[in-house]
Motif scaffolding. Structure first.
Motif, PDB file in Angstrom:
ATOM      1  N   CYS A   1       0.953  -1.099  -0.093  1.00  0.00           N
ATOM      2  CA  CYS A   1       0.123   0.305   0.158  1.00  0.00           C
ATOM      3  C   CYS A   1       0.676   1.084   0.532  1.00  0.00           C
ATOM      4  CB  CYS A   1      -0.884   0.010   1.035  1.00  0.00           C
ATOM      5  SG  CYS A   1      -1.544   0.918   1.273  1.00  0.00           S
TER       6      CYS A   1
ATOM      7  N   ASN B   1       0.217   4.516   0.421  1.00  0.00           N
ATOM      8  CA  ASN B   1      -0.211   4.745   1.824  1.00  0.00           C
ATOM      9  C   ASN B   1       1.515   4.752   2.792  1.00  0.00           C
ATOM     10  OD1 ASN B   1      -0.718   6.199   4.242  1.00  0.00           O
ATOM     11  ND2 ASN B   1      -3.221   5.532   4.490  1.00  0.00           N
TER      12      ASN B   1
ATOM     13  N   CYS C   1       0.405   3.569   6.327  1.00  0.00           N
ATOM     14  CA  CYS C   1      -0.338   1.929   6.301  1.00  0.00           C
ATOM     15  C   CYS C   1       0.830   0.409   5.685  1.00  0.00           C
ATOM     16  CB  CYS C   1      -1.468   2.116   5.010  1.00  0.00           C
ATOM     17  SG  CYS C   1      -1.786   0.447   5.107  1.00  0.00           S
TER      18      CYS C   1
ATOM     19  N   CYS D   1      -6.920  -0.663  -1.151  1.00  0.00           N
ATOM     20  CA  CYS D   1      -6.272  -1.228   0.816  1.00  0.00           C
ATOM     21  C   CYS D   1      -7.970  -1.802   0.713  1.00  0.00           C
ATOM     22  CB  CYS D   1      -5.528  -0.372   1.369  1.00  0.00           C
ATOM     23  SG  CYS D   1      -4.558  -0.745   2.528  1.00  0.00           S
TER      24      CYS D   1
ATOM     25  N   ASP E   1      -6.835  -2.571   4.219  1.00  0.00           N
ATOM     26  CA  ASP E   1      -6.304  -1.730   5.685  1.00  0.00           C
ATOM     27  C   ASP E   1      -7.220  -0.490   5.756  1.00  0.00           C
ATOM     28  OD1 ASP E   1      -5.826  -4.182   6.029  1.00  0.00           O
ATOM     29  OD2 ASP E   1      -3.734  -3.519   5.813  1.00  0.00           O
ATOM     30  N   CYS E   2      -6.502   0.080   4.882  1.00  0.00           N
ATOM     31  CA  CYS E   2      -6.981   1.864   4.741  1.00  0.00           C
ATOM     32  C   CYS E   2      -8.022   2.377   3.607  1.00  0.00           C
ATOM     33  CB  CYS E   2      -5.911   2.561   4.736  1.00  0.00           C
ATOM     34  SG  CYS E   2      -4.539   2.394   3.204  1.00  0.00           S
TER      35      CYS E   2
END
Ligand SMILES: [Zn+2]
Length: 127
Positions: free
Chosen positions: A5, A7, A10, A32, A34-35
């Motif tokens: 990712c 980010n 992240c 992503c 997760d984020c």
């Protein structure tokens, strides 16, 4: 090769089976899990062959620029800047550079604009 990712906060390392790639108007990408950051992908497959997606190579690890204006007692604004640079592979961001007062400006917008252009110069110089 897993995907990572982009980010800076992240940097999740994702097996290909964990992400669902999608084709949008401006190209391939995945979000992503997760984020939810949009991550760009590039199709390196042959034009008439199957799609083969990779993450575009970066000349430097991703970074995040946070430009803000801090109100001063006299009604003016100080330009503040934080630049976070990610690790090349994974983990949270590695380095944060911080400037508390890059200059003093009559309004907040001018202060933010100055901090942003300072960041652009800085990142170009090191690229
Ligand atoms: Zn992420």
């Amino acid at each position: 090769m897993p995907f990572i990712c982009e980010n800076v906060e992240c940097r999740a390392v994702l097996a290909r089976g964990q992400v669902r790639s999608s084709h949008e108007d401006n190209g391939w990408c995945f979000y992503c899990p997760d984020c939810n950051t949009r991550n760009e992908l590039k199709n390196i497959g042959a034009p008439d062959g199957p799609v083969e997606l990779v993450q575009p190579e970066r000349s430097q690890p991703p970074h995040r620029v946070i430009a803000t204006a801090r109100a001063l007692d006299d009604g003016r604004y100080a330009a503040q800047l934080r630049v976070q640079r990610a690790l090349a592979v994974k983990g949270t961001y590695a380095v944060e550079e911080h400037w508390d007062e890059l200059g003093v400006f009559p309004d907040a917008q001018a202060a933010v604009a100055h901090a942003k252009s300072f960041a652009t110069d800085l990142l170009e110089r090191r690229a």
